[in-house]
Design a protein around this motif. Structure first.
Motif, mmCIF file in Angstrom:
data_model
loop_
_atom_site.group_PDB
_atom_site.id
_atom_site.type_symbol
_atom_site.label_atom_id
_atom_site.label_comp_id
_atom_site.label_asym_id
_atom_site.label_seq_id
_atom_site.Cartn_x
_atom_site.Cartn_y
_atom_site.Cartn_z
ATOM 1 N N ARG A 146 0.813 -1.218 0.000
ATOM 2 C CA ARG A 146 0.000 0.000 0.000
ATOM 3 C C ARG A 146 0.844 1.266 0.000
ATOM 4 N NH1 ARG A 146 -2.836 -3.888 3.043
ATOM 5 N NH2 ARG A 146 -5.023 -4.076 2.385
ATOM 6 N N TRP A 147 2.146 1.126 0.200
ATOM 7 C CA TRP A 147 3.015 2.309 0.221
ATOM 8 C C TRP A 147 3.042 2.940 -1.168
ATOM 9 C CZ3 TRP A 147 8.750 2.777 -0.853
ATOM 10 C CH2 TRP A 147 9.236 4.017 -0.416
ATOM 11 N N ARG A 148 2.749 4.233 -1.204
ATOM 12 C CA ARG A 148 2.663 5.016 -2.438
ATOM 13 C C ARG A 148 1.565 4.526 -3.387
ATOM 14 N NH1 ARG A 148 9.194 6.004 -3.668
ATOM 15 N NH2 ARG A 148 9.519 7.399 -1.882
ATOM 16 N N ARG A 149 0.648 3.698 -2.855
ATOM 17 C CA ARG A 149 -0.473 3.201 -3.661
ATOM 18 C C ARG A 149 -1.803 3.365 -2.935
ATOM 19 N NH1 ARG A 149 3.542 -0.764 -3.974
ATOM 20 N NH2 ARG A 149 4.494 -1.040 -6.038
ATOM 21 N N LEU A 150 -1.825 4.168 -1.876
ATOM 22 C CA LEU A 150 -3.041 4.318 -1.085
ATOM 23 C C LEU A 150 -4.125 5.038 -1.876
ATOM 24 C CD1 LEU A 150 -1.601 5.365 2.394
ATOM 25 C CD2 LEU A 150 -2.983 3.319 1.960
ATOM 26 N N ALA A 151 -5.312 4.456 -1.865
ATOM 27 C CA ALA A 151 -6.474 5.137 -2.420
ATOM 28 C C ALA A 151 -7.064 6.064 -1.359
ATOM 29 C CB ALA A 151 -7.517 4.118 -2.864
ATOM 30 N N GLU A 152 -7.841 7.040 -1.805
ATOM 31 C CA GLU A 152 -8.394 8.024 -0.871
ATOM 32 C C GLU A 152 -9.231 7.364 0.218
ATOM 33 O OE1 GLU A 152 -11.135 12.110 -0.992
ATOM 34 O OE2 GLU A 152 -10.361 11.214 -2.845
ATOM 35 N N HIS A 153 -9.979 6.319 -0.135
ATOM 36 C CA HIS A 153 -10.849 5.673 0.843
ATOM 37 C C HIS A 153 -10.071 4.816 1.847
ATOM 38 C CE1 HIS A 153 -10.386 2.357 -2.078
ATOM 39 N NE2 HIS A 153 -10.553 1.578 -1.029
ATOM 40 N N GLU A 154 -8.756 4.644 1.644
ATOM 41 C CA GLU A 154 -7.942 3.850 2.561
ATOM 42 C C GLU A 154 -7.269 4.697 3.633
ATOM 43 O OE1 GLU A 154 -6.203 0.074 0.246
ATOM 44 O OE2 GLU A 154 -5.536 1.980 -0.626
ATOM 45 N N VAL A 155 -7.545 6.000 3.664
ATOM 46 C CA VAL A 155 -6.948 6.918 4.639
ATOM 47 C C VAL A 155 -8.053 7.634 5.392
ATOM 48 C CG1 VAL A 155 -5.373 8.848 4.998
ATOM 49 C CG2 VAL A 155 -4.990 7.271 3.083
#
Length: 286
Positions: free
Chosen positions: A34-43
């Motif tokens: 998920r590093w540098r691949r986070l979607a908005e809904h994952e934060v």
């Protein structure tokens, strides 16, 4: 069921590497994809824009909770995200059972921004005494471990902080201003004196590692959450350093500390920083 510290020592002799493997797997399976691949809904935000949580935090903590609990029957896990969901679970830090203290992603802000300055922290404690710790930096694949009475190591090499070089400025990592009270801000201003170079801290776990390696002279932190401090405090202790609160007592992971507090490369540096935080004469060591 664990009965005494001797039994825990035996557990550590057999399973220190198993814990390290669990930490590495949690990072490999749940964090790094998920590093540098986070979607908005994952934060998500917890208490504010500087207090973030991601799916990586939650899933890595879930993985570690399951594996560590199975490794040491009778133990309990206190994880940052579980405590956020149910604050009462933090009481296990003060209880009689062996407790795993877990910060799945220490430095979540850095992680969210795609920076490399984050780590995974695990510590084992009982009756408020730290027994072992693991600090893992996934991006660089570096693992620091500490076992009480057996030293601190980074990738198998012994760590020894040693005293700072005489005559040069002390480097001190300090609390982010968003996480300090007005009184604590005034205390931290004591570090703004000739001979001291304070700077805002990054990941607490990596700052403790820097102290244990002799790359940073001290920290000055103003919050007590055990998951941020437990692993690093033992790492610094076993590398020859020490930690003190403003009252001159060691920091207690069970809470009730006089803040801010410091962890430092040696006792003289710790006393100097504490003196500055308490408003004593700049530059005097006790």
């Amino acid at each position: 069921m664990i009965e005494d510290n001797e039994t825990i020592d035996e557990f550590l002799a057999r399973h220190t590497d198993d814990v390290a493997e669990a930490v590495r797997k949690a990072a490999a399976q749940e964090i790094m994809p998920r590093w540098r691949r986070l979607a908005e809904h994952e934060v998500d935000q917890k208490s504010g824009p500087h207090d973030l949580v991601t799916d990586a935090d939650r899933k890595a903590e879930q993985y570690l909770t399951e594996v560590l609990g199975a490794l040491l029957p009778g133990s309990v896990v206190v994880g940052e995200e579980a405590v956020h969901a149910n604050p009462a679970t933090y009481e296990a830090v003060r209880g009689p059972d062996p407790v795993w203290i877990v910060d799945p992603v220490d430095g979540t802000r850095q992680f969210v921004h795609g920076d490399a300055g984050f780590c995974t922290l695990v510590a084992l404690a009982r009756h408020g005494t730290l027994l072992a710790s693991w600090t893992y930096a996934p991006v660089t694949d570096r693992l620091a471990t500490a076992i009480r009475g057996r030293g601190a190591h980074l990738d198998g090499e012994r760590l020894w902080a040693g005293p700072p070089q005489p005559g040069r400025e002390l480097s001190v990592a300090t609390s982010h201003p968003d996480f300090t009270t007005d009184e604590q801000k005034r205390s931290l201003l004591g570090l703004r004196t000739p001979g001291v170079a304070p700077r805002p801290c990054g990941s607490a776990g990596l700052e403790y590692l820097a102290v244990a390696r002799g790359e940073l002279d001290a920290t000055a932190f103003s919050w007590e959450a055990a998951w941020d401090h437990a692993a690093g405090l033992l790492l610094v202790e076993e590398a020859g350093g020490t930690h003190l609160t403003r009252t001159g007592e060691p920091f207690r992971i069970t809470g009730g500390n006089e803040l801010p507090f410091t962890a430092a490369r040696d006792a003289a540096t710790a006393h100097r920083v504490v003196g500055l935080l308490a408003g004593e004469e700049a530059g005097e060591e006790t």
